[in-house]
Design a protein around this motif. Structure first.
Motif, PDB file in Angstrom:
ATOM      1  N   ARG A  35       0.834  -1.200   0.000  1.00 28.22           N
ATOM      2  CA  ARG A  35       0.000   0.000   0.000  1.00 28.22           C
ATOM      3  C   ARG A  35       0.871   1.254   0.000  1.00 28.22           C
ATOM      4  O   ARG A  35       0.647   2.182  -0.787  1.00 28.22           O
ATOM      5  N   GLU A  36       1.891   1.287   0.866  1.00 25.65           N
ATOM      6  CA  GLU A  36       2.776   2.447   0.936  1.00 25.65           C
ATOM      7  C   GLU A  36       3.514   2.653  -0.388  1.00 25.65           C
ATOM      8  O   GLU A  36       3.664   3.779  -0.841  1.00 25.65           O
ATOM      9  N   ARG A  38       2.496   1.813  -3.360  1.00 29.03           N
ATOM     10  CA  ARG A  38       1.514   2.324  -4.321  1.00 29.03           C
ATOM     11  C   ARG A  38       1.221   3.803  -4.053  1.00 29.03           C
ATOM     12  O   ARG A  38       1.205   4.614  -4.970  1.00 29.03           O
ATOM     13  N   GLU A  39       1.016   4.159  -2.773  1.00 27.87           N
ATOM     14  CA  GLU A  39       0.684   5.541  -2.425  1.00 27.87           C
ATOM     15  C   GLU A  39       1.821   6.509  -2.760  1.00 27.87           C
ATOM     16  O   GLU A  39       1.569   7.620  -3.209  1.00 27.87           O
ATOM     17  N   GLU A  40       3.050   6.113  -2.535  1.00 30.45           N
ATOM     18  CA  GLU A  40       4.174   7.027  -2.712  1.00 30.45           C
ATOM     19  C   GLU A  40       4.787   7.011  -4.103  1.00 30.45           C
ATOM     20  O   GLU A  40       5.476   7.953  -4.475  1.00 30.45           O
ATOM     21  N   THR A  44       1.978  -0.442  -9.036  1.00 30.17           N
ATOM     22  CA  THR A  44       0.858  -1.332  -8.710  1.00 30.17           C
ATOM     23  C   THR A  44       1.172  -2.802  -8.935  1.00 30.17           C
ATOM     24  O   THR A  44       0.381  -3.661  -8.577  1.00 30.17           O
TER      25      THR A  44
END
Length: 83
Positions: A35-36, A38-40, A44
């Motif tokens: 998740r981190e 992908r967020e930063e 994907t």
């Protein structure tokens, strides 16, 4: 995880930075790492390769810690991380 494109300069003079962030309460650590990432970075598609068998911890030397605490107005402590 290291994401190239911003942050620290490595030996090849490209910009890199470690993905930062943490796991939410009760969140699986691998899911949190994905998740981190992908967020930063927007990545994907990932593949899990390995994980340290224990938590890595650090703290800053007292002179550095004192300076950080004055700048940030807090009692900064190091971190525990899982890689």
């Amino acid at each position: 995880m290291t994401v190239c494109g911003k942050g620290f300069v490595n030996a090849s003079n490209s910009l890199c930075h470690f993905v930062q962030g943490g796991a939410d309460e009760g969140e699986d650590l691998r899911n949190a790492a994905i998740r981190e990432l992908r967020e930063e970075s927007g990545v994907t598609s990932t593949e899990f390769l390995a994980e340290t068998p224990y938590w890595l911890t650090y703290d800053f030397p007292l002179t550095v810690k004192d300076r950080l605490n004055r700048c940030w107005g807090t009692n900064y402590k190091g971190q525990a991380q899982k890689w």
